[in-house]
Design a protein around this motif. Structure first.
Motif, short mmCIF file in Angstrom:
data_model
loop_
_atom_site.label_atom_id
_atom_site.label_comp_id
_atom_site.label_asym_id
_atom_site.label_seq_id
_atom_site.Cartn_x
_atom_site.Cartn_y
_atom_site.Cartn_z
N ASN A 180 0.80 -1.22 0.00
CA ASN A 180 0.00 0.00 0.00
C ASN A 180 0.84 1.28 0.00
O ASN A 180 0.48 2.27 0.63
N VAL A 181 1.97 1.25 -0.70
CA VAL A 181 2.80 2.43 -0.84
C VAL A 181 2.45 3.12 -2.16
O VAL A 181 2.47 2.50 -3.22
N GLN A 182 2.11 4.39 -2.08
CA GLN A 182 1.81 5.16 -3.28
C GLN A 182 3.12 5.75 -3.84
O GLN A 182 3.83 6.47 -3.14
N LEU A 183 3.40 5.45 -5.08
CA LEU A 183 4.64 5.91 -5.70
C LEU A 183 4.50 7.28 -6.33
O LEU A 183 5.51 7.88 -6.73
N VAL A 184 3.29 7.78 -6.44
CA VAL A 184 3.07 9.08 -7.09
C VAL A 184 2.19 9.94 -6.21
O VAL A 184 1.41 9.45 -5.39
N GLY A 185 2.30 11.25 -6.39
CA GLY A 185 1.46 12.19 -5.67
C GLY A 185 0.14 12.42 -6.40
O GLY A 185 -0.33 11.56 -7.16
N LYS A 186 -0.42 13.58 -6.22
CA LYS A 186 -1.71 13.91 -6.82
C LYS A 186 -1.56 14.45 -8.24
O LYS A 186 -0.49 14.87 -8.66
N HIS A 187 -2.67 14.42 -8.97
CA HIS A 187 -2.78 15.05 -10.28
C HIS A 187 -1.84 14.43 -11.32
O HIS A 187 -1.20 15.13 -12.11
#
Length: 209
Positions: A180-187
């Motif tokens: 559950n690690v997000q490699l990217v931010g928003k948008h």
């Protein structure tokens, strides 16, 4: 994004340019002088925030040379690059490889914001490190040239904003064993009209534009 402290290799030879106390104009002139004199590999040590390194090389038609940088180069490294290889043993600040047409950039640490803005050709690698906001903004393909921007770690917001061509890959190497690690931010892909973005993880829908 705050980057972790890292230890990088140090060059111990005696043939390197010592950037300590030099402004960017003096440093660029010495790099150019050495390449014009026949050196195909130029090493620069003690780099500490000097901006615009290598931006003078394209107008002299310099290609097929390698510039090794030991330290932290400042903003606008290798802008307009057209065939030179830059290897950075350290972190890089904002706006690396802006409007690059050809060549290669390898960053062994992290990169800050606006990496690869208007990148039109060549390859940029952030090996195992992370990058900041607006990576690959306005990337495009030009005629037969297709740029590649490979991030070994994670990136912040606005990845590939207004992207029109080329390939971006976010690998998350340090996060492969974590869940559950997000490699990217928003948008991600805000205003994107072309090109491809590959992200080696699940991406929450609310992070996509």
């Amino acid at each position: 994004m705050f980057f972790a402290r890292r230890d990088f290799p140090k060059y111990v030879g005696r043939d390197a340019i010592n950037a300590e106390g030099l402004g960017y104009k003096e440093l660029n002139e010495e790099i150019l002088r050495r390449i014009l004199s026949g050196e195909r590999v130029v090493r620069v040590i003690n780099v500490n925030g000097q901006r615009y390194i290598g931006v003078n090389l394209p107008r002299h038609g310099i290609r097929d040379a390698r510039v090794e940088i030991y330290g932290t180069p400042g903003n606008s490294l290798a802008n307009l690059n057209n065939g030179v290889e830059f290897v950075i043993y350290g972190n890089a600040q904002d706006d690396v490889a802006d409007t690059m047409h050809d060549g290669k950039i390898v960053i062994h640490g992290d990169a800050r914001d606006v990496l690869g803005q208007a990148l039109q050709g060549g390859e940029v690698f952030v090996r195992g490190g992370n990058a900041g906001n607006r990576v690959g903004i306005q990337m495009r393909e030009y005629r037969s040239k297709r740029p590649y921007l490979i991030i070994g770690g994670k990136v912040d917001d606005y990845l590939g904003e207004y992207m029109a061509g080329g390939v971006i890959m976010v690998l998350g190497i340090d996060a492969l064993s974590k869940c559950n690690v997000q490699l990217v931010g928003k948008h991600v892909g805000n205003g994107m009209v072309g090109g491809r973005i590959y992200i080696r993880s699940k991406v929450l829908e609310n992070r996509l534009d």
